[in-house]
Design a protein around this motif. Structure first.
Motif, PDB file in Angstrom:
ATOM      1  N   UNK A  41       1.189  17.372 -13.746  1.00  0.00           N
ATOM      2  CA  UNK A  41      -0.308  17.846 -13.595  1.00  0.00           C
ATOM      3  C   UNK A  41      -0.731  16.209 -13.455  1.00  0.00           C
ATOM      4  N   UNK A  42      -1.215  17.242 -11.724  1.00  0.00           N
ATOM      5  CA  UNK A  42      -2.048  15.830 -11.256  1.00  0.00           C
ATOM      6  C   UNK A  42      -3.169  14.750 -12.373  1.00  0.00           C
ATOM      7  N   UNK A  43      -2.873  13.229 -11.951  1.00  0.00           N
ATOM      8  CA  UNK A  43      -4.040  12.400 -12.598  1.00  0.00           C
ATOM      9  C   UNK A  43      -4.251  11.263 -11.592  1.00  0.00           C
ATOM     10  N   UNK A  44      -5.834  10.763 -11.484  1.00  0.00           N
ATOM     11  CA  UNK A  44      -5.778   9.762 -10.876  1.00  0.00           C
ATOM     12  C   UNK A  44      -5.316   8.655 -11.481  1.00  0.00           C
ATOM     13  N   UNK A  45      -4.871   7.329 -10.499  1.00  0.00           N
ATOM     14  CA  UNK A  45      -4.342   5.659 -10.991  1.00  0.00           C
ATOM     15  C   UNK A  45      -4.715   5.164 -10.148  1.00  0.00           C
ATOM     16  N   UNK A  46      -4.483   3.925 -10.154  1.00  0.00           N
ATOM     17  CA  UNK A  46      -4.961   3.180  -9.247  1.00  0.00           C
ATOM     18  C   UNK A  46      -4.402   2.682  -7.872  1.00  0.00           C
ATOM     19  N   UNK A  47      -3.863   2.718  -7.240  1.00  0.00           N
ATOM     20  CA  UNK A  47      -2.584   2.671  -6.330  1.00  0.00           C
ATOM     21  C   UNK A  47      -2.380   1.577  -5.734  1.00  0.00           C
ATOM     22  N   UNK A  48      -3.171   1.264  -4.159  1.00  0.00           N
ATOM     23  CA  UNK A  48      -3.579   0.313  -3.569  1.00  0.00           C
ATOM     24  C   UNK A  48      -4.498  -0.788  -4.020  1.00  0.00           C
ATOM     25  N   UNK A  49      -4.073  -2.212  -4.091  1.00  0.00           N
ATOM     26  CA  UNK A  49      -5.090  -3.283  -4.332  1.00  0.00           C
ATOM     27  C   UNK A  49      -5.087  -3.774  -3.549  1.00  0.00           C
ATOM     28  N   UNK A  50      -6.118  -4.816  -2.886  1.00  0.00           N
ATOM     29  CA  UNK A  50      -6.549  -6.061  -1.610  1.00  0.00           C
ATOM     30  C   UNK A  50      -6.849  -6.491  -2.888  1.00  0.00           C
ATOM     31  N   UNK A  51      -6.796  -8.051  -2.803  1.00  0.00           N
ATOM     32  CA  UNK A  51      -7.123  -9.387  -3.562  1.00  0.00           C
ATOM     33  C   UNK A  51      -7.808  -9.906  -2.707  1.00  0.00           C
TER      34      UNK A  51
ATOM     35  N   UNK B  80      -1.924 -15.624 -13.212  1.00  0.00           N
ATOM     36  CA  UNK B  80      -1.256 -14.570 -13.307  1.00  0.00           C
ATOM     37  C   UNK B  80      -1.495 -14.033 -11.960  1.00  0.00           C
ATOM     38  N   UNK B  81      -0.290 -13.979 -11.753  1.00  0.00           N
ATOM     39  CA  UNK B  81      -0.145 -13.791 -10.317  1.00  0.00           C
ATOM     40  C   UNK B  81      -0.675 -12.131  -9.986  1.00  0.00           C
ATOM     41  N   UNK B  82      -0.674 -12.138  -8.448  1.00  0.00           N
ATOM     42  CA  UNK B  82      -2.100 -10.391  -8.354  1.00  0.00           C
ATOM     43  C   UNK B  82      -0.712  -9.099  -8.592  1.00  0.00           C
ATOM     44  N   UNK B  83       0.224  -9.756  -8.531  1.00  0.00           N
ATOM     45  CA  UNK B  83       1.225  -8.152  -8.374  1.00  0.00           C
ATOM     46  C   UNK B  83       0.550  -7.643 -10.413  1.00  0.00           C
ATOM     47  N   UNK B  84       0.816  -8.400 -10.777  1.00  0.00           N
ATOM     48  CA  UNK B  84       0.799  -8.702 -12.320  1.00  0.00           C
ATOM     49  C   UNK B  84      -0.547  -7.892 -13.160  1.00  0.00           C
ATOM     50  N   UNK B  85      -1.877  -8.131 -12.256  1.00  0.00           N
ATOM     51  CA  UNK B  85      -2.686  -8.342 -11.871  1.00  0.00           C
ATOM     52  C   UNK B  85      -3.336  -6.070 -11.519  1.00  0.00           C
TER      53      UNK B  85
ATOM     54  N   UNK C 284      -1.082  -4.479 -11.346  1.00  0.00           N
ATOM     55  CA  UNK C 284       0.381  -3.866 -12.881  1.00  0.00           C
ATOM     56  C   UNK C 284      -1.144  -2.802 -13.599  1.00  0.00           C
ATOM     57  N   UNK C 285      -1.383  -3.726 -13.847  1.00  0.00           N
ATOM     58  CA  UNK C 285      -2.478  -4.014 -15.558  1.00  0.00           C
ATOM     59  C   UNK C 285      -3.862  -3.049 -15.026  1.00  0.00           C
ATOM     60  N   UNK C 286      -4.073  -3.308 -13.594  1.00  0.00           N
ATOM     61  CA  UNK C 286      -5.034  -2.128 -13.122  1.00  0.00           C
ATOM     62  C   UNK C 286      -4.555  -0.684 -13.016  1.00  0.00           C
ATOM     63  N   UNK C 287      -3.884  -0.354 -12.203  1.00  0.00           N
ATOM     64  CA  UNK C 287      -3.047   0.825 -12.559  1.00  0.00           C
ATOM     65  C   UNK C 287      -2.528   2.016 -14.264  1.00  0.00           C
TER      66      UNK C 287
END
Lengths: 64, 257
Positions: free
Chosen positions: B36-46, B53-58, B60-63
């Motif tokens: 079942x398709x749902x929305x989630x954050x994929x590409x993040x530009x900092x 915390x490092x970018x990856x951590x933020x 990941x949490x956002x996703x």
């Protein structure tokens, strides 16, 4: 570290429950009752909040 | 197949599927969890991240934050290969400075329909002088690719059958009381079982301890089906979407043969 956003095992979103859980258990309420109220009925989700320690509070002031 | 709704809330649906086969229930379950398709954050530009915390951590949490999904107005990323991404992704941004806790309510989205299921999810804790400024894209995805795109959980169990010889069973009330979840009841001199509550723990047959008088079994043609979503869409919408996806798959086979 930070409060978990999802259960590691089943993937249920539970980040929105953490602050209420913390507030109520700090007041002395029984964690079992709080978890029941929040609707977390699987033990995988229950341990996420029960065993969480907010370590970020200790390290957030130090430089990266 | 006979379908009965046992309980129904926005995010959880309990159904009884009768006169069907495990393959049908399992197909429904697998489609629900994985496709079942749902929305989630994929590409993040900092642009700025001076938190501890490092970018990856933020990122990941956002996703992991589940977003309310409107399946009618969004398409798979492949459909937007011509360069116009407005039908395939929603833009998300955060610009917050400490001291504060960044919550999911601080997420700004380009489409008001795409928003976090709750505003109370803590994403990042910031001290004075720390700042997070980022842009991200939310796209449709499948649960089989990443757990952030999983709409929820679905599972089923067989109906439990009771084979009881009422001439040999003396105290029916005691048998019913032996059930730890209270699924057994006595009605008109017979034992009645609540299929939703029963966990097939066999406590009652251990209590009777006589296979000739009382035996539990499985009815492999009937199921208690439970579907639960994280709130991206209602459980009913997600089930109907899975049914539609199974149908589409079979139909695509029909047209190709």
């Amino acid at each position: 570290m930070h409060a978990p956003i999802r259960c590691f095992t089943c993937g249920k979103a539970l980040g929105q429950y953490w602050e209420e859980f913390k507030k109520r258990t700090d007041k002395g309420e029984d964690p079992e009752k709080v978890l029941d109220d929040l609707g977390l009925d699987r033990y995988c989700c229950r341990r996420m909040l029960l065993s969480h320690e907010e370590v970020i509070e200790d390290i957030k002031g130090y430089p990266r | 197949m006979k379908v009965t709704v046992v309980s129904h809330s926005d995010n959880k649906l309990t159904l009884l599927l009768e006169k069907t086969k495990p393959a049908v229930a399992n197909a429904l379950r697998r489609t629900f969890i994985a496709e079942v398709p749902v929305m989630a954050v994929k590409d993040v530009t900092f642009y700025e991240n001076t938190s501890v915390m490092p970018d990856e951590y933020v990122a990941h949490r956002l996703a992991m934050v589940p977003l309310k999904t409107d399946l009618k107005s969004y398409k798979w990323t492949e459909a937007c290969a011509n360069g116009d991404y407005s039908m395939c992704s929603a833009d998300i941004s955060i610009d917050e400075a400490g001291p504060k806790t960044v919550y999911s309510s601080d997420i700004k989205t380009s489409d008001p329909k795409i928003k976090p299921i709750s505003g109370k999810i803590p994403i990042m804790k910031l001290m004075p002088g720390q700042r997070i400024r980022l842009e991200a894209k939310a796209v449709l995805g499948k649960g089989e690719d990443h757990a952030k795109w999983q709409v929820g959980l679905a599972g089923y169990k067989y109906f439990t059958t009771i084979k009881a010889d009422y001439r040999k069973l003396k105290d029916l009330k005691a048998v019913a009381a032996s059930c730890p979840v209270g699924a057994l009841k006595v009605r008109e001199g017979k034992l009645e079982l609540d299929q939703v509550k029963c966990t097939h723990c066999n406590e009652c047959s251990h209590f009777v301890n006589d296979p000739n008088a009382f035996k539990l079994g499985f009815d492999r043609t009937s199921f208690v089906f439970v579907a639960e979503t994280n709130g991206q869409m209602t459980a009913k919408e997600a089930i109907l979407q899975s049914v539609k996806m199974i149908e589409d798959k079979i139909q695509s086979m029909q047209s190709q043969l």
